[in-house]
Design a protein around this motif. Sequence first.
Motif, short mmCIF file in Angstrom:
data_model
loop_
_atom_site.label_atom_id
_atom_site.label_comp_id
_atom_site.label_asym_id
_atom_site.label_seq_id
_atom_site.Cartn_x
_atom_site.Cartn_y
_atom_site.Cartn_z
N GLU A 1 -15.58 13.09 -0.01
CA GLU A 1 -16.40 13.60 -1.12
C GLU A 1 -16.87 12.44 -2.03
N LEU A 2 -15.98 11.48 -2.26
CA LEU A 2 -16.30 10.37 -3.17
C LEU A 2 -16.96 9.20 -2.44
N ALA A 3 -17.10 9.34 -1.13
CA ALA A 3 -17.72 8.30 -0.30
C ALA A 3 -17.00 6.96 -0.40
N VAL A 4 -15.69 7.02 -0.26
CA VAL A 4 -14.89 5.79 -0.15
C VAL A 4 -14.02 5.89 1.11
N ASP A 5 -13.49 4.75 1.49
CA ASP A 5 -12.62 4.70 2.65
C ASP A 5 -11.17 4.65 2.17
N VAL A 6 -10.34 5.59 2.64
CA VAL A 6 -8.92 5.61 2.23
C VAL A 6 -8.03 5.39 3.44
N THR A 7 -7.09 4.47 3.28
CA THR A 7 -6.04 4.26 4.29
C THR A 7 -4.72 4.64 3.63
N VAL A 8 -3.84 5.30 4.39
CA VAL A 8 -2.53 5.66 3.83
C VAL A 8 -1.43 4.91 4.57
N PHE A 9 -0.38 4.59 3.84
CA PHE A 9 0.75 3.87 4.42
C PHE A 9 2.03 4.35 3.76
N GLN A 10 3.04 4.65 4.57
CA GLN A 10 4.34 5.05 4.01
C GLN A 10 5.43 4.18 4.62
N SER A 11 6.37 3.75 3.80
CA SER A 11 7.55 3.08 4.35
C SER A 11 8.76 3.36 3.47
N ASN A 12 9.91 3.36 4.13
CA ASN A 12 11.17 3.51 3.42
C ASN A 12 11.80 2.15 3.12
N THR A 13 11.10 1.10 3.49
CA THR A 13 11.66 -0.25 3.41
C THR A 13 10.90 -1.09 2.38
N GLU A 14 11.63 -1.70 1.50
CA GLU A 14 11.03 -2.49 0.41
C GLU A 14 10.16 -3.63 0.97
N GLY A 15 10.71 -4.35 1.96
CA GLY A 15 9.97 -5.49 2.51
C GLY A 15 8.66 -5.08 3.18
N ALA A 16 8.68 -3.94 3.87
CA ALA A 16 7.46 -3.46 4.54
C ALA A 16 6.39 -3.10 3.50
N LEU A 17 6.83 -2.54 2.38
CA LEU A 17 5.87 -2.18 1.31
C LEU A 17 5.27 -3.46 0.73
N ILE A 18 6.12 -4.45 0.54
CA ILE A 18 5.66 -5.73 -0.03
C ILE A 18 4.68 -6.42 0.93
N ASP A 19 5.02 -6.45 2.22
CA ASP A 19 4.11 -7.05 3.21
C ASP A 19 2.76 -6.35 3.20
N ARG A 20 2.79 -5.01 3.10
CA ARG A 20 1.52 -4.25 3.12
C ARG A 20 0.67 -4.57 1.90
N ILE A 21 1.32 -4.74 0.76
CA ILE A 21 0.59 -5.09 -0.48
C ILE A 21 -0.07 -6.47 -0.32
N HIS A 22 0.67 -7.43 0.23
CA HIS A 22 0.10 -8.78 0.43
C HIS A 22 -1.13 -8.71 1.35
N GLU A 23 -0.99 -7.97 2.45
CA GLU A 23 -2.10 -7.86 3.41
C GLU A 23 -3.30 -7.16 2.78
N ALA A 24 -3.02 -6.18 1.92
CA ALA A 24 -4.09 -5.35 1.34
C ALA A 24 -5.07 -6.17 0.52
N ALA A 25 -4.55 -7.24 -0.08
CA ALA A 25 -5.36 -8.01 -1.01
C ALA A 25 -6.65 -8.53 -0.38
N VAL A 26 -6.62 -8.79 0.92
CA VAL A 26 -7.81 -9.34 1.55
C VAL A 26 -8.81 -8.27 1.98
N GLU A 27 -8.36 -7.02 2.05
CA GLU A 27 -9.21 -5.99 2.66
C GLU A 27 -9.60 -4.86 1.71
N TYR A 28 -8.75 -4.60 0.71
CA TYR A 28 -8.95 -3.41 -0.12
C TYR A 28 -9.41 -3.75 -1.54
N ASP A 29 -10.04 -2.76 -2.16
CA ASP A 29 -10.54 -2.94 -3.52
C ASP A 29 -9.53 -2.48 -4.57
#
Length: 147
Positions: free
Chosen positions: A41-69
């Motif tokens: 509806e808002l004409a944006v691209d959404v990716t979802v990610f779930q993890s139970n692990t602190e390190g995996a969440l941190i890695d995903r945040i680092h990677e996101a910086a290059v691709e997401y707004d």
Amino acid sequence: MKKILVIHGPNLNMLGKRETGIYGETTLTDINEALKNLAKELAVDVTVFQSNTEGALIDRIHEAAVEYDAIVINPAGYTHTSVALRDALAAVDIPAIEVHISNVYKREEFRQHSYISAVAVGQIAGFGVNSYLLGLRAAVDLVRSKQ
Ligand code: DQA
């Protein structure tokens, strides 16, 4: 098209079964579907990610910086414990919006401090599943107002 990453922290994969008196019966799959519908509806691209692990969440945040707004994040239990998650959000150059299904300020005292809030643009808590949708709307407004 603007790209938003929605991150779900620990135990949120159990939504629908977990403490339903607090979090309701909606599952994570339902939430992700609602997010995808709103994204369309808002004409944006959404990716979802779930993890139970602190390190995996941190890695995903680092990677996101290059691709997401922007990032919409429910840090769940790590909200109240994780300096490392906070540092990850502070380290990347994209805005984050903190969301919580429940109103954490109405609950136990240990939930009333967030390590994340100081590095987020803002926090949305207490609107159930709608907290995520409000968070996505806020993220979209934010990235559009910056262009
Ligand atoms: C939560 C609130 C946190 O205190 C809790 O640890 C969660 C979920 C929420 O969405 O209301 O796991 O982030």
